[in-house]
Design a protein around this motif. Structure first.
Motif, PDB file in Angstrom:
ATOM      1  N   TYR A 191       0.867  -1.173   0.000  1.00  0.00           N
ATOM      2  CA  TYR A 191       0.000   0.000   0.000  1.00  0.00           C
ATOM      3  C   TYR A 191       0.914   1.236   0.000  1.00  0.00           C
ATOM      4  O   TYR A 191       1.110   1.874   1.029  1.00  0.00           O
ATOM      5  N   TYR A 192       1.457   1.562  -1.158  1.00  0.00           N
ATOM      6  CA  TYR A 192       2.495   2.580  -1.256  1.00  0.00           C
ATOM      7  C   TYR A 192       2.013   3.927  -0.741  1.00  0.00           C
ATOM      8  O   TYR A 192       2.740   4.625  -0.029  1.00  0.00           O
ATOM      9  N   TYR A 193       0.793   4.313  -1.067  1.00  0.00           N
ATOM     10  CA  TYR A 193       0.294   5.639  -0.703  1.00  0.00           C
ATOM     11  C   TYR A 193       0.312   5.852   0.804  1.00  0.00           C
ATOM     12  O   TYR A 193       0.636   6.949   1.277  1.00  0.00           O
ATOM     13  N   ARG A 194      -0.013   4.821   1.573  1.00  0.00           N
ATOM     14  CA  ARG A 194      -0.084   4.949   3.021  1.00  0.00           C
ATOM     15  C   ARG A 194       1.130   4.385   3.765  1.00  0.00           C
ATOM     16  O   ARG A 194       1.460   4.838   4.867  1.00  0.00           O
ATOM     17  N   GLU A 195       1.799   3.390   3.187  1.00  0.00           N
ATOM     18  CA  GLU A 195       2.814   2.665   3.956  1.00  0.00           C
ATOM     19  C   GLU A 195       4.249   3.009   3.582  1.00  0.00           C
ATOM     20  O   GLU A 195       5.188   2.595   4.270  1.00  0.00           O
ATOM     21  N   ALA A 196       4.455   3.763   2.502  1.00  0.00           N
ATOM     22  CA  ALA A 196       5.821   4.127   2.128  1.00  0.00           C
ATOM     23  C   ALA A 196       6.406   5.100   3.139  1.00  0.00           C
ATOM     24  O   ALA A 196       5.704   5.969   3.671  1.00  0.00           O
ATOM     25  N   HIS A 197       7.693   4.966   3.425  1.00  0.00           N
ATOM     26  CA  HIS A 197       8.391   5.903   4.286  1.00  0.00           C
ATOM     27  C   HIS A 197       8.642   7.208   3.534  1.00  0.00           C
ATOM     28  O   HIS A 197       8.663   7.228   2.294  1.00  0.00           O
ATOM     29  N   VAL A 233      -4.788  -7.840  -6.842  1.00  0.00           N
ATOM     30  CA  VAL A 233      -5.164  -6.500  -6.395  1.00  0.00           C
ATOM     31  C   VAL A 233      -5.971  -6.681  -5.120  1.00  0.00           C
ATOM     32  O   VAL A 233      -6.911  -7.477  -5.080  1.00  0.00           O
ATOM     33  N   MET A 234      -5.622  -5.952  -4.072  1.00  0.00           N
ATOM     34  CA  MET A 234      -6.273  -6.129  -2.784  1.00  0.00           C
ATOM     35  C   MET A 234      -7.594  -5.368  -2.780  1.00  0.00           C
ATOM     36  O   MET A 234      -7.619  -4.134  -2.734  1.00  0.00           O
ATOM     37  N   VAL A 241      -3.375  -1.534  -5.580  1.00  0.00           N
ATOM     38  CA  VAL A 241      -2.639  -2.100  -6.712  1.00  0.00           C
ATOM     39  C   VAL A 241      -1.155  -2.015  -6.385  1.00  0.00           C
ATOM     40  O   VAL A 241      -0.620  -0.917  -6.202  1.00  0.00           O
ATOM     41  N   PRO A 242      -0.456  -3.134  -6.300  1.00  0.00           N
ATOM     42  CA  PRO A 242       0.958  -3.086  -5.921  1.00  0.00           C
ATOM     43  C   PRO A 242       1.789  -2.319  -6.946  1.00  0.00           C
ATOM     44  O   PRO A 242       1.500  -2.344  -8.147  1.00  0.00           O
ATOM     45  N   ASP A 379      -5.748  10.049  -3.353  1.00  0.00           N
ATOM     46  CA  ASP A 379      -5.123   9.025  -4.197  1.00  0.00           C
ATOM     47  C   ASP A 379      -6.180   8.404  -5.088  1.00  0.00           C
ATOM     48  O   ASP A 379      -7.344   8.252  -4.687  1.00  0.00           O
ATOM     49  N   VAL A 380      -5.759   8.051  -6.286  1.00  0.00           N
ATOM     50  CA  VAL A 380      -6.600   7.326  -7.241  1.00  0.00           C
ATOM     51  C   VAL A 380      -5.816   6.108  -7.673  1.00  0.00           C
ATOM     52  O   VAL A 380      -4.631   6.208  -8.012  1.00  0.00           O
ATOM     53  N   ARG A 381      -6.442   4.946  -7.650  1.00  0.00           N
ATOM     54  CA  ARG A 381      -5.722   3.736  -8.035  1.00  0.00           C
ATOM     55  C   ARG A 381      -6.687   2.744  -8.676  1.00  0.00           C
ATOM     56  O   ARG A 381      -7.870   2.706  -8.335  1.00  0.00           O
ATOM     57  N   GLY A 382      -6.169   1.962  -9.594  1.00  0.00           N
ATOM     58  CA  GLY A 382      -7.012   0.972 -10.242  1.00  0.00           C
ATOM     59  C   GLY A 382      -6.302   0.313 -11.389  1.00  0.00           C
ATOM     60  O   GLY A 382      -5.216   0.715 -11.814  1.00  0.00           O
ATOM     61  N   VAL A 383      -6.937  -0.727 -11.899  1.00  0.00           N
ATOM     62  CA  VAL A 383      -6.458  -1.439 -13.082  1.00  0.00           C
ATOM     63  C   VAL A 383      -7.662  -2.123 -13.702  1.00  0.00           C
ATOM     64  O   VAL A 383      -8.552  -2.612 -12.991  1.00  0.00           O
TER      65      VAL A 383
END
Length: 463
Positions: A191-197, A233-234, A241-242, A379-383
């Motif tokens: 979850y890059y948007y929330r979990e990235a440092h 995709v979770m 989306v990873p 954030d916007v995410r999808g595939v």
């Protein structure tokens, strides 16, 4: 228990009877008793009507499942014909029937890996429960009884049975149920948007997650780990989306430690991501696969676990030793469910549904990503034909709204006001329309959502 709404609905109405008799799944029961139920009455194509005559666009394909939309006569006909011909037949003790055999054959041919055998269930939950049992069974019969632990991901969703609910990595599905059970581990979600440092690139982020998985396996002992399970995709996590490269790095770790990969395609399978399976869209090489939902377009309940032949072969000898392969359900491979699922897959081929979904996904993703400029959208995410927007109090800092604000639910409810069904997943709002949706309907769906966002902004500004 007294019903706080017992005077607000006419005695004998469906609403009143619901509040008196039903125990709803995945529902805030306190809010349900305050607000009462929404009664769906009929549906056709991508539209649904409630018992007050109001029309909605089905923006969630039910629960990520009605791939062919509502009212498909071919599936109704398949069910009716099978009901008249053979309404039930078991698969226990070597019995079989044509719909089940043909569906298994069809599924094997579609798999993006070297599939060997198909086991049928009724839901994604029981299928992932079966996945865990098969991992235990396999490693026992090949002389590796210490390989029992399953690694899932935080925020992942894999079902609600005791086993699959343990694999699920969401706190509300564990609270008060004494889950997870021992032997289920959880690692970080991509979850890059929330979990990235802070300052961490996507490449750095995915490397860190792969290293975290490697550290977990080493700490537990590689010889104790049976499998890793993941949704391509979770979905319930908020359509996560990873980042590119995530699965390549994760699978390198799994191969190093000889850990199997259970690919949970319950949401992503059968065209949702723009490819037949999420594995193909995201670069996954599964050991086994779980499918459900779109398998029958949700017209009847059915799921399947698909395993390689090398797993099946030792099952034969082991079952001979104890007298049976001691797993299965009364309705495993129910002939009517199997007949409908088989016709569903045939229709997907005949009508080129996967290609259609990939084409209209361009319109869907364009309209989805156009929402990125809205003041509430962080954030916007999808595939393919699945996506989500995440609502934030501050776009620059990614600050969340306070939990009591329930901004996602507010937006979902305003969408209902405008005749659109979407799903609030925390502060994210998800879209997952039927695969048969067309460009015009996509534009209508997002036009209704834009009006809901405008209403939600007014609500947020008034806080």
């Amino acid at each position: 228990m007294s019903d706080p709404l017992h005077n607000e609905f006419a005695p004998g109405s469906i609403e009143a009877k619901d509040l008196a008799h039903m125990l709803h799944p995945a529902t805030n029961l306190a809010e349900h008793h305050r607000n009462g139920p929404a009664v769906h009455q009929r549906a056709e194509g991508v539209y649904l009507w409630d018992n007050k005559g109001k029309q909605y666009i089905e923006g969630m394909a039910g629960l990520w499942c009605t791939a062919l939309g509502y009212g498909e006569e071919e599936l109704v006909r398949a069910a009716e014909q099978q009901l008249r011909k053979l309404s039930y037949s078991q698969l226990f003790a070597g019995k079989t029937h044509e719909p089940g055999v043909l569906l298994a054959e069809k599924l094997k041919a579609m798999m993006p890996f070297d599939a060997g055998r198909v086991f049928f269930g009724l839901s994604g939950s029981d299928a992932n429960d079966t996945q865990m049992k098969l991992m235990w069974y396999y490693h026992n019969v090949v002389g590796k009884p210490e390989r029992k632990k399953i690694i899932s991901r935080r925020s992942g969703y894999h079902g609600v049975t005791v086993a699959s609910g343990s694999l699920t990595g969401l706190a509300p599905f564990h609270a008060h149920f004494d889950l997870p059970i021992p032997g289920v581990l959880h690692t970080s979600a991509p979850y890059y948007y929330r979990e990235a440092h802070e300052g961490e690139t996507e490449d750095d982020f995915t490397t860190r997650l792969a290293n975290e998985l490697d550290d977990l396996i080493r700490a537990e002992g590689p010889e104790t780990i049976a499998a890793f399970i993941a949704e391509p995709v979770m979905g319930v996590a908020g359509v996560v989306v990873p980042p590119d490269g995530y699965y390549a790095k994760i699978q390198e770790v799994l191969r190093r430690h000889r850990v199997f990969f259970i690919d949970d395609e319950v949401i992503c399978g059968f065209g949702r991501t723009g490819q037949p399976f999420g594995a193909q869209a995201l670069g996954i090489e599964p050991t086994t696969m779980t499918v459900a939902k779109a398998l029958s377009s949700a017209y009847l309940p059915i799921s399947a676990v698909v395993i390689p032949e090398f797993m099946y072969e030792p099952f034969v000898e082991a079952s001979g030793e104890v007298g049976t392969f001691g797993h299965g359900f009364t309705y495993s491979g129910h002939p009517v469910c199997a007949a409908v699922a088989l016709r569903c897959l045939e229709l997907m081929e005949e009508r080129k549904i996967f290609a259609h979904a990939a084409t209209v996904a361009e319109t869907f993703q364009a309209r989805l990503h156009a929402l990125a400029d809205h003041p509430l959208v962080g954030d916007v995410r999808g595939v393919g034909l699945i996506g989500a927007v995440e609502l934030v109090a501050n776009k620059a800092t990614r600050e969340r709204f306070p939990a009591p604000v329930k901004i996602g639910i507010e937006c979902m409810n305003r969408a209902l006001d405008h005749g659109l069904i979407v799903r609030a997943l925390g502060d994210s709002v998800a879209f997952c329309p039927p695969l048969v949706i067309n460009d015009k309907e996509i534009d209508e769906m997002f036009a209704r959502f834009e009006r809901a966002l405008a209403d939600t902004l007014i609500y947020a500004n008034a806080l």
